[in-house]
Motif scaffolding. Structure first.
Motif, mmCIF file in Angstrom:
data_model
loop_
_atom_site.group_PDB
_atom_site.id
_atom_site.type_symbol
_atom_site.label_atom_id
_atom_site.label_comp_id
_atom_site.label_asym_id
_atom_site.label_seq_id
_atom_site.Cartn_x
_atom_site.Cartn_y
_atom_site.Cartn_z
ATOM 1 N N LYS A 150 0.825 -1.352 -0.047
ATOM 2 C CA LYS A 150 -0.083 -0.049 0.100
ATOM 3 C C LYS A 150 1.048 1.221 -0.124
ATOM 4 O O LYS A 150 1.982 1.278 0.474
ATOM 5 N N LYS B 292 -5.402 10.170 5.483
ATOM 6 C CA LYS B 292 -6.435 9.264 4.986
ATOM 7 C C LYS B 292 -5.885 8.143 5.113
ATOM 8 O O LYS B 292 -4.703 7.534 4.698
ATOM 9 N N ALA C 264 -6.660 1.930 2.913
ATOM 10 C CA ALA C 264 -7.724 1.155 2.973
ATOM 11 C C ALA C 264 -7.368 -0.415 2.948
ATOM 12 O O ALA C 264 -6.441 -0.861 2.254
ATOM 13 N N GLN C 265 -8.254 -1.085 3.554
ATOM 14 C CA GLN C 265 -7.997 -2.697 3.258
ATOM 15 C C GLN C 265 -8.799 -3.128 1.894
ATOM 16 O O GLN C 265 -9.872 -2.754 1.743
ATOM 17 N N ASP C 266 -8.140 -4.021 1.318
ATOM 18 C CA ASP C 266 -8.728 -4.412 0.153
ATOM 19 C C ASP C 266 -9.641 -5.464 0.616
ATOM 20 O O ASP C 266 -9.786 -6.124 1.548
#
Length: 716
Positions: free
Chosen positions: A182, A292, A295-297
């Motif tokens: 990420k 931000k 985000a988790q996939d």
């Protein structure tokens, strides 16, 4: 006895007696034993060196295991001493070896617990306690959960207040695994107290940095603006660089503490040292400095994980896990039950998640009761807890000092590694050293405490549970001897004994544990361990365990085919192999056995050794050879020669030879779900082979055979 078992024994008898007929020397290979005086490669007393172990059990299982019938059956495999395993520490929890004791915060029944060495009612059960200050950390095997998880806090015993050296020598850290690559250029840290005033934020380039047992491949890189000095706590958002970095693993490396007290107050210095973090979030900040989170996939099943260097052992009475699962045998029950075989036991003290005062009290209690101790293991599997060797070493010294104040003669050891086949390597130190064991030994030596390392212990789980094939058998002798040599090469002194204190085919249940494979493997496991210079060996476990379905068929960990209530319906290959090892190869209650080198040239077309051999000269004057025919299809006939190279003599067995064999002709595992069993189901076949001219011995296919008798006249 079942008809199939009788027929199998008769078949072996025919093979054995036929093998006694003269054959041409060119047709029959010879197993050579180098019996030259002074050429022995090891010596050991089975009552010290060959044992079994017991681990965590449920509350009800403790009641069922510690009964005369189950203990009698458990001891039937012939093992001598016992090793007590500490599964509580394995699962990142505190254990109360007694519920009698004092809390550092007496009124709140919380803080740091020290058991009482006062002799009161016998101890039957030992409870695990969840650690509130584990917080978000997930290091370890299935951590015991509790109702009061708060924040992560590092172990106070790794600070200068207790180590006596700068905190920069014991950096504490947290690694965040985002599960996939990420983009990150910022971090948000919600500090608790105490917080880090000097730290740096890094990212990992390479393969898994947390794979200590196989060795992390790669390096940590500090973000462009990742180094922080003389900073304050609270919740901070740091821009780590202008351009985002794409990575999966990130580390906070902390070297200086605020030494401000946590929520438990200033009454105990342990509340005021180290580092504490409530939350960590990685992500990005834009041009407007808006953060931000990464985000988790959607295809990632697990949340982000956080691994820490250490954990504060602070806990409370409310954190007791009284569910009935994961308990341990109380020391009074353990020692008075006869499961120790009347021999000194190897016992643990909790160290990674305990206090030196509590460990010392435990030892004082055991000695007050008059229970014999063979040795004390400090901590449990630090490699699996991602403890760096210098941190383990710092704790080791503190615990050694405390325990030796109780009894300076006690033998202490560790590190109790998880089962590995290669050296354990970790992130390099300032000198570029990666070897965990090498750095641990160096730490003890540089601090003047190498003499406190009376033995080095480790676990042996050589195979991946779902990848075992018959050819895996060929690997065992080399795997065992190799890892023994690795520890020596890492710097373990020659006079420090090496011990396997927990042992099985694999770290997870697998079908071959109950097939004939396991019996042959155990024989090679034991033989090669002593052949490689090992000192003490404990096979696991001693008690029955139920059958379960695995990736390679139904199996049990244990020597017995039993149900969940410990009703025994039969014996496994491990049981029968253990009996021929303990009752035929060696002689318990007799003294020192001397092991001599052997040579066997029986190989297949791929160069795999099909027959392995291990020779001991027993105190009763007899020679005993353990011969493992790993050929799954074919018996092999051999001659035996005892060579005295110094006097240029070669002898063979004289007089009758005791012949005991156990293998695929006595035992075949039937994979039938919950009804899985062996048919035929043993026992080993035993006979006496008479003295004949040109005598040979046939080793049945897939078998362990013991030949025992007297050799010709050798100068000894």
């Amino acid at each position: 006895m079942k008809l199939k078992s009788i027929l199998a024994m008769f078949a072996v008898f025919l093979v054995c007696t036929q093998a006694a007929q003269p054959q041409g020397k060119d047709e029959v290979p010879t197993i050579h034993v180098d019996a030259t005086p002074g050429h022995e490669i090891n010596s050991f007393d089975p009552d010290v060196a060959m044992g079994s172990s017991i681990d965590a059990l449920s509350h009800s299982s403790i009641d069922k295991v510690y009964t005369p019938h189950i203990i009698q059956e458990s001891l039937g495999a012939g093992w001598g001493p016992i090793s007590y395993r500490n599964n509580t520490e394995l699962r990142m929890a505190a254990w109360h070896w007694t519920e009698n004791g004092t809390w550092s915060d007496t009124a709140g029944k919380r803080g740091y617990f020290t058991g009482s060495a006062e002799l009161k009612d016998p101890i039957r059960y030992i409870l695990p306690y969840a650690l509130p200050h584990r917080g978000f950390s997930t290091s370890g095997d299935r951590p015991i959960t509790g109702p009061n998880l708060t924040y992560w806090k590092s172990n106070p015993y790794l600070t200068s207040k207790f180590t006596g050296e700068s905190d920069t020598l014991h950096p504490q850290w947290v690694v965040v695994d985002l599960k996939s690559q990420k983009s990150v250029n910022a971090i948000r840290i919600a500090w608790a107290a105490p917080f880090a005033t000097t730290y740096r934020v890094e990212y990992w380039i390479g393969k898994d940095p947390l794979e200590f047992d196989r060795g992390p491949e790669g390096e940590w890189k500090t973000f462009d603006t990742g180094s922080q000095k003389s900073v304050t706590g609270g919740t901070v958002t740091l821009r780590l660089g202008n351009a985002p970095v794409t990575a999966q693993y990130f580390r906070i490396w902390m070297t200086e503490s605020s030494n401000t007290c946590d929520e438990h107050g200033s009454g105990d210095v342990r509340n005021c040292v180290g580092y504490a973090i409530k939350e960590i979030e990685l992500g990005t900040v834009d041009a407007n400095n808006e953060f931000k989170g990464a985000a988790q996939d959607v295809n990632e099943q697990q949340k982000f994980t956080y691994c820490s260097s250490s954990i504060d052992p602070w806990h409370s009475a409310d954190d007791a896990n009284a569910s009935g699962m994961g308990q341990h045998s109380g020391f009074d029950l353990f020692y008075t039950s006869s499961i120790t075989n009347g021999l000194p036991a190897r016992i643990p003290v909790t160290m990674l998640y305990g206090t030196p005062e509590d460990a010392a009290a435990q030892i004082a209690y055991i000695e007050k009761r008059g229970y014999p101790i063979a040795g004390i293991e400090l901590g449990e599997e630090p490699d699996g807890k991602h403890a760096l060797p210098e941190d383990y070493g710092a704790l080791y010294i503190q615990w050694a000092i405390a325990i030796h104040k109780i009894d300076p003669k006690l033998k202490l050891g560790g590190p109790i590694f998880e089962g590995v086949n290669e050296d354990i390597t970790v992130w390099p130190d300032d000198q570029g050293r990666k070897s965990w064991m090498g750095r641990f030994v160096a730490y003890l030596k540089s601090h003047g405490h190498l003499q406190d390392l009376a033995f080095v212990s480790f676990e042996h789980y050589p195979y991946e549970p779902c990848a075992i094939t018959w050819k895996s058998l060929y690997q065992e002798p080399q795997l065992t001897k190799h890892i023994l040599q690795v520890w020596r090469d890492d710097g373990v002194p020659r006079d420090v004994p090496l011990m396997i204190t927990e042992d099985h085919l694999a770290a997870a249940l697998t079908g071959p544990m109950s097939t004939i494979f396991s019996g042959l493997w155990l024989a090679d496991n034991v033989g090669s361990f002593f052949e490689g210079g090992g000192a003490v060996f404990y096979h696991s476990p001693i008690q029955p365990e139920a059958l379960h379905n695995t990736c390679l068929g139904w199996a049990t960990w244990s020597n017995f085919i039993a149900d969940a209530n410990y009703n025994i319906f039969g014996y496994t290959a491990l049981y029968y192999a253990a009996r021929v090892i303990n009752l035929d190869w060696v002689q318990h209650h007799s003294g020192i056995h001397r092991m001599y080198p052997t040579a066997s040239g029986i190989e297949d077309g791929e160069g795999n050794r099909l027959v392995t051999s291990y020779a001991v000269h027993r105190p009763d004057g007899q020679w005993a050879l353990m011969l493992v025919n790993r050929d799954q299809e074919t018996p092999h006939t051999v001659r035996i020669a005892f060579d005295d190279k110094q006097h240029r003599k070669s002898e063979t067995f004289v007089g009758p030879v005791a012949f005991t064999t156990f293998g695929s002709e006595q035992y075949v595992w039937k994979n039938d779900g919950e009804n899985s069993h062996a048919d035929p189901d043993g026992p080993p076949f035993a006979t006496s082979v008479p003295d004949t001219r040109g005598r040979t011995f046939t080793l049945p296919k897939a078998s362990v055979t013991i030949l025992r008798g007297n050799a010709g006249v050798l100068v000894r």
